[in-house]
Scaffold this motif. Sequence first.
Motif, PDB file in Angstrom:
ATOM      1  N   GLU A  17       0.839  -1.195   0.000  1.00 24.27           N
ATOM      2  CA  GLU A  17       0.000   0.000   0.000  1.00 24.27           C
ATOM      3  C   GLU A  17       0.873   1.244   0.000  1.00 24.27           C
ATOM      4  N   VAL A  18       0.602   2.122  -0.961  1.00 25.91           N
ATOM      5  CA  VAL A  18       1.363   3.360  -1.116  1.00 25.91           C
ATOM      6  C   VAL A  18       0.387   4.522  -0.933  1.00 25.91           C
ATOM      7  N   SER A  19       0.711   5.443  -0.026  1.00 24.97           N
ATOM      8  CA  SER A  19      -0.101   6.644   0.195  1.00 24.97           C
ATOM      9  C   SER A  19       0.766   7.854  -0.124  1.00 24.97           C
ATOM     10  N   VAL A  57      -3.515  -3.685  -9.746  1.00 22.38           N
ATOM     11  CA  VAL A  57      -3.190  -2.413  -9.102  1.00 22.38           C
ATOM     12  C   VAL A  57      -4.464  -1.573  -9.040  1.00 22.38           C
ATOM     13  N   GLN A  58      -4.746  -1.024  -7.861  1.00 20.23           N
ATOM     14  CA  GLN A  58      -5.902  -0.150  -7.673  1.00 20.23           C
ATOM     15  C   GLN A  58      -5.412   1.187  -7.151  1.00 20.23           C
ATOM     16  N   LYS A  93      -2.885   0.452  -4.185  1.00 14.20           N
ATOM     17  CA  LYS A  93      -2.683  -0.909  -3.677  1.00 14.20           C
ATOM     18  C   LYS A  93      -2.182  -1.782  -4.811  1.00 14.20           C
ATOM     19  N   VAL A  94      -1.040  -2.416  -4.579  1.00 15.31           N
ATOM     20  CA  VAL A  94      -0.468  -3.354  -5.535  1.00 15.31           C
ATOM     21  C   VAL A  94      -0.549  -4.730  -4.890  1.00 15.31           C
ATOM     22  N   CYS A 127       8.725  -0.886 -12.333  1.00 20.20           N
ATOM     23  CA  CYS A 127       8.710   0.285 -11.454  1.00 20.20           C
ATOM     24  C   CYS A 127       7.326   0.918 -11.455  1.00 20.20           C
ATOM     25  N   LEU A 128       6.870   1.310 -10.277  1.00 18.20           N
ATOM     26  CA  LEU A 128       5.649   2.086 -10.137  1.00 18.20           C
ATOM     27  C   LEU A 128       6.051   3.551 -10.245  1.00 18.20           C
TER      28      LEU A 128
END
Length: 146
Positions: A53-55, A117-118, A129-130, A74-75
């Motif tokens: 989870e990335v914020s 991915v969302q 979210k990945v 890479c994201l």
Amino acid sequence: MKLFKWNISDIKPKFPNVVEKMFGKKITDDISHNEEIATIPSVNIADENKAFEVSVALPGLDKKDVKIEIQNDCLIISSEKKYEKEEKNKNWMRREYGYASFQRMFQLPESADQDKVQAEMKNGVLSIKVAKKKDYIENKKQIAIQ
């Protein structure tokens, strides 16, 4: 003969940087006497059971201003925002414009499922979210110290 002792930093305006307010913290370069060179948004990353989870804090931005992509494992999160404001009166005209951009890149681990991915943007916070691969087995090996 000098009547006043002053430094250029004493007369430099101390207005808040619009870009810094928009994107968060600033990057400084110690070699160039801490002059601002770029700003980047604050990011939190969590490794949860089923997903990463990335914020990202993006106050003042709309979801149409943000681009998310996966490239070479890479994201990549980026944004580009331009604005213009013009006021006219019969004796004067005032025109303001600005530009701000950033790019953050994160290497995805092998256990990340790049097809799941969302992303959601709410109240100036981008949440991504990945998902993790279900059948992924982590390859660990203990190394003996000699």
